[in-house]
Scaffold this motif. Structure first.
Motif, PDB file in Angstrom:
ATOM      1  N   CYS A  48       0.598  -1.329   0.214  1.00 36.62           N
ATOM      2  CA  CYS A  48       0.005  -0.184   0.084  1.00 36.62           C
ATOM      3  C   CYS A  48       0.914   1.367   0.021  1.00 36.62           C
ATOM      4  O   CYS A  48       0.246   2.404  -0.424  1.00 36.62           O
ATOM      5  CB  CYS A  48      -0.917  -0.105   1.168  1.00 36.62           C
ATOM      6  N   LEU A  49       2.099   1.261   0.332  1.00 40.18           N
ATOM      7  CA  LEU A  49       3.219   2.597   0.517  1.00 40.18           C
ATOM      8  C   LEU A  49       4.301   2.186  -0.070  1.00 40.18           C
ATOM      9  O   LEU A  49       4.690   2.859  -1.235  1.00 40.18           O
ATOM     10  CB  LEU A  49       3.100   2.839   1.811  1.00 40.18           C
ATOM     11  N   PHE A  50       5.150   1.204   0.384  1.00 45.47           N
ATOM     12  CA  PHE A  50       6.544   0.717   0.065  1.00 45.47           C
ATOM     13  C   PHE A  50       6.542  -0.684  -0.156  1.00 45.47           C
ATOM     14  O   PHE A  50       5.866  -1.061   0.416  1.00 45.47           O
ATOM     15  CB  PHE A  50       7.467   1.248   0.884  1.00 45.47           C
ATOM     16  N   GLU A  51       7.481  -0.991  -1.062  1.00 40.99           N
ATOM     17  CA  GLU A  51       8.036  -2.374  -1.220  1.00 40.99           C
ATOM     18  C   GLU A  51       9.198  -2.387  -0.148  1.00 40.99           C
ATOM     19  O   GLU A  51      10.250  -1.663  -0.166  1.00 40.99           O
ATOM     20  CB  GLU A  51       8.523  -2.670  -2.516  1.00 40.99           C
ATOM     21  N   LEU A 135      -5.077  -0.277  12.029  1.00 41.60           N
ATOM     22  CA  LEU A 135      -5.371  -0.270  10.265  1.00 41.60           C
ATOM     23  C   LEU A 135      -4.661   0.888   9.675  1.00 41.60           C
ATOM     24  O   LEU A 135      -4.604   2.072  10.251  1.00 41.60           O
ATOM     25  CB  LEU A 135      -6.851   0.067  10.382  1.00 41.60           C
ATOM     26  N   PHE A 136      -3.968   0.277   8.699  1.00 43.63           N
ATOM     27  CA  PHE A 136      -3.003   1.305   7.861  1.00 43.63           C
ATOM     28  C   PHE A 136      -3.697   1.524   6.504  1.00 43.63           C
ATOM     29  O   PHE A 136      -3.726   0.735   5.644  1.00 43.63           O
ATOM     30  CB  PHE A 136      -1.757   0.733   7.843  1.00 43.63           C
ATOM     31  N   VAL A 137      -4.221   2.870   6.363  1.00 42.16           N
ATOM     32  CA  VAL A 137      -4.869   3.378   4.924  1.00 42.16           C
ATOM     33  C   VAL A 137      -3.847   4.082   4.343  1.00 42.16           C
ATOM     34  O   VAL A 137      -3.502   5.102   4.713  1.00 42.16           O
ATOM     35  CB  VAL A 137      -6.187   3.777   5.221  1.00 42.16           C
ATOM     36  N   VAL A 138      -3.569   3.914   3.103  1.00 39.49           N
ATOM     37  CA  VAL A 138      -2.926   4.547   2.205  1.00 39.49           C
ATOM     38  C   VAL A 138      -3.653   4.925   1.256  1.00 39.49           C
ATOM     39  O   VAL A 138      -4.032   4.154   0.135  1.00 39.49           O
ATOM     40  CB  VAL A 138      -1.411   4.019   1.759  1.00 39.49           C
ATOM     41  N   TYR A 139      -4.166   6.414   0.997  1.00 40.40           N
ATOM     42  CA  TYR A 139      -5.093   6.583  -0.067  1.00 40.40           C
ATOM     43  C   TYR A 139      -4.553   6.453  -1.510  1.00 40.40           C
ATOM     44  O   TYR A 139      -5.089   6.312  -2.403  1.00 40.40           O
ATOM     45  CB  TYR A 139      -5.411   8.023   0.344  1.00 40.40           C
ATOM     46  N   SER A 140      -3.202   6.863  -1.545  1.00 39.42           N
ATOM     47  CA  SER A 140      -2.408   6.519  -2.869  1.00 39.42           C
ATOM     48  C   SER A 140      -0.912   6.446  -2.654  1.00 39.42           C
ATOM     49  O   SER A 140      -0.491   7.140  -1.727  1.00 39.42           O
ATOM     50  CB  SER A 140      -2.888   7.808  -3.751  1.00 39.42           C
ATOM     51  N   ASN A 141      -0.126   6.200  -3.762  1.00 35.58           N
ATOM     52  CA  ASN A 141       1.107   6.216  -3.765  1.00 35.58           C
ATOM     53  C   ASN A 141       1.695   7.328  -4.798  1.00 35.58           C
ATOM     54  O   ASN A 141       2.806   7.137  -5.162  1.00 35.58           O
ATOM     55  CB  ASN A 141       1.607   4.791  -4.348  1.00 35.58           C
ATOM     56  N   GLU A 142       0.889   8.527  -4.779  1.00 35.52           N
ATOM     57  CA  GLU A 142       1.135   9.571  -5.523  1.00 35.52           C
ATOM     58  C   GLU A 142       2.069  10.582  -4.690  1.00 35.52           C
ATOM     59  O   GLU A 142       1.677  10.810  -3.550  1.00 35.52           O
ATOM     60  CB  GLU A 142       0.043  10.258  -6.031  1.00 35.52           C
ATOM     61  N   CYS A 143       3.218  10.729  -5.169  1.00 35.22           N
ATOM     62  CA  CYS A 143       4.047  11.697  -4.615  1.00 35.22           C
ATOM     63  C   CYS A 143       4.446  12.767  -5.488  1.00 35.22           C
ATOM     64  O   CYS A 143       5.187  12.466  -6.439  1.00 35.22           O
ATOM     65  CB  CYS A 143       5.126  11.127  -3.571  1.00 35.22           C
ATOM     66  N   TRP A 172      -5.771   4.744  -5.860  1.00 38.99           N
ATOM     67  CA  TRP A 172      -6.680   5.774  -5.093  1.00 38.99           C
ATOM     68  C   TRP A 172      -7.526   4.982  -4.354  1.00 38.99           C
ATOM     69  O   TRP A 172      -8.632   4.432  -4.991  1.00 38.99           O
ATOM     70  CB  TRP A 172      -7.218   6.980  -6.004  1.00 38.99           C
ATOM     71  N   LYS A 173      -7.875   5.406  -3.221  1.00 41.82           N
ATOM     72  CA  LYS A 173      -9.109   4.790  -2.369  1.00 41.82           C
ATOM     73  C   LYS A 173     -10.121   6.022  -2.252  1.00 41.82           C
ATOM     74  O   LYS A 173      -9.547   7.034  -1.637  1.00 41.82           O
ATOM     75  CB  LYS A 173      -8.645   4.228  -0.980  1.00 41.82           C
ATOM     76  N   ASN A 174     -11.311   5.931  -2.359  1.00 40.04           N
ATOM     77  CA  ASN A 174     -12.175   7.012  -2.048  1.00 40.04           C
ATOM     78  C   ASN A 174     -12.688   7.020  -0.505  1.00 40.04           C
ATOM     79  O   ASN A 174     -12.414   6.040   0.214  1.00 40.04           O
ATOM     80  CB  ASN A 174     -13.281   7.101  -2.930  1.00 40.04           C
ATOM     81  N   ALA A 175     -13.499   8.066  -0.137  1.00 40.53           N
ATOM     82  CA  ALA A 175     -13.707   8.262   1.306  1.00 40.53           C
ATOM     83  C   ALA A 175     -14.541   7.026   1.903  1.00 40.53           C
ATOM     84  O   ALA A 175     -14.396   6.385   2.911  1.00 40.53           O
ATOM     85  CB  ALA A 175     -14.289   9.538   1.441  1.00 40.53           C
TER      86      ALA A 175
END
Length: 405
Positions: A48-51, A135-143, A172-175
């Motif tokens: 969800c964020l990093f490899e 719970l770890f929510v990552v809304y996107s990997n966009e930086c 992208w995850k929506n609300a």
């Protein structure tokens, strides 16, 4: 059954092994992997964020395993590691070279991972279940730092997105999806805290998104206080921190990453140039404490890139201001600019973790503060706090079995 004193001695040994596994990673045999069945029986990794493995992969890998006394170890796959998970009969064991050193068990896949949102997305792809009850929510990997070639040099967030595409939680995850997933995880009794995080995006867009997510979580869970952490970039307009608090987040996190200013400028060019710079991040952290309260603001340092004394100076300063300064073991992630470099020895990190816990306690930062502001509770410093205070679940088991006087 050991005494409490003997148990603590065993836990310190187990913690040293955990540090070794975190630095060197672990291999796994095909037989063991087939037996563990990540994604079916065992909880699987979600990118969800990093490899965080040493190499990218196409096979499903497990997320965590437990050592015999209960310490949780993130599974960092390294096919070249001297440590290997193998199968003996129906036992999964950890082997060092040719010696079996421990029987381990893998974390079971939580029930909510198999559930789906109202638009048909598996909840495992919306929020990752982290230790302990997070719970770890990552809304996107966009930086947005990528656009100017100013990614933090240790970071592989954009590389992870490029490699894994829209699979494994990289989208992208929506609300609404986040609200539904949080509600299911809370209703299952699987979590007590959640973190919302992601790459750096424009400030107004980030603020509006987090406000929408908080509203959706409250709507679906029925909780005004859902014990959430908003992990954000230090806002250029500090008044926006008040809005995060008003929206319902109990804590916030702004990760400064490096304490030494010169090294910060070199390692974190995007934050140094487009994010207000080191001084602004420190100012934002101090202001956030006036909004959220003592122990309800967190900032992480990627430990091992700068000298230890510099990291300790930063952790000490942050704690003196009421900020829960933490550190992450630096993983020279695949795809990052520092891929192929080496982090310090395990003992380096153990020493830093012991010193950090002492800093927390000296400055009135409780374990509950640490729990509420972090995305997971399986760091070395979390374990040290609980071993010293004898609050790990295994201590209760030992006390119950001790003969009455």
């Amino acid at each position: 059954m050991p005494t409490v004193s003997e148990l603590k001695e065993g836990l310190w040994r187990e913690l040293a092994l955990k540090a070794e596994l975190g630095i060197n990673g672990v291999a796994i045999s095909g037989e063991a992997l087939d037996f563990v069945q990540p994604g079916i029986k065992a909880q699987e990794q979600v990118h969800c964020l990093f490899e965080m493995d040493f190499e990218t992969h196409t096979v499903e890998l497990p997320s965590h395993f437990y050592l015999p006394l209960g310490l949780s170890v993130p599974f960092r796959w390294n096919p070249k590691s001297g440590y290997r998970v193998d199968l003996i009969g129906d036992r999964t064991v950890l082997i060092d070279g040719s010696e079996v050193i421990a029987e381990i068990r893998f974390r079971e896949r939580p029930a909510f991972y198999g559930a789906k949102t109202s638009d048909g997305i598996e909840m495992a792809q919306i929020g990752a279940h982290y230790a302990d009850r997070h719970l770890f929510v990552v809304y996107s990997n966009e930086c947005s730092y990528k656009d100017k070639g100013e990614d933090c040099l240790f970071c592989n967030i954009n590389y992870t997105k490029d490699v894994y595409g829209d699979k494994g939680g990289v989208f992208w995850k929506n609300a609404r999806q986040i609200g539904e997933t949080a509600a299911r995880a809370y209703n299952d009794g699987a979590i007590d805290h959640l973190t919302v995080s992601g790459g750096v995006i424009p400030e107004r867009r980030e603020l509006e998104y987090y406000l929408d997510v908080a509203e959706a979580i409250q709507q679906h869970t029925g909780l005004d206080d859902f014990n959430g952490t908003a992990t954000i970039a230090a806002p250029l307009d500090l008044r926006n921190l008040d809005r995060f608090k008003e929206a319902g987040y109990r804590t916030t996190a702004m990760n400064i990453e490096i304490w030494d200013k010169g090294i910060y400028d070199a390692i974190c060019p995007g934050k140094a140039r487009g994010g207000g710079g080191w001084e602004h991040w420190v100012k934002a952290l101090e202001y956030a404490v006036t909004v959220f309260g003592h122990g309800r603001v967190r900032s992480n340092i990627v430990a091992g890139i700068e000298p230890k004394r510099s990291t300790l100076a930063g952790l000490e300063y942050l704690a003196s201001k009421g900020v829960v300064g933490t550190f992450a073991v630096w993983c020279p992630n695949p795809g990052s600019e520092l891929e192929g470099h080496r982090c310090p020895e395990p003992g380096w990190y153990l020493d830093l973790a012991h010193k950090l816990v002492a800093i927390w306690k000296k400055n009135g930062i409780t374990y509950q503060h640490v729990f509420d502001s972090n995305a997971s509770s399986d760091t070395l410093q979390h374990d040290i706090y609980r071993i010293e205070d004898e609050t790990l679940p295994i201590f209760d088991t030992v006390r119950q079995l001790e003969p009455a006087e």
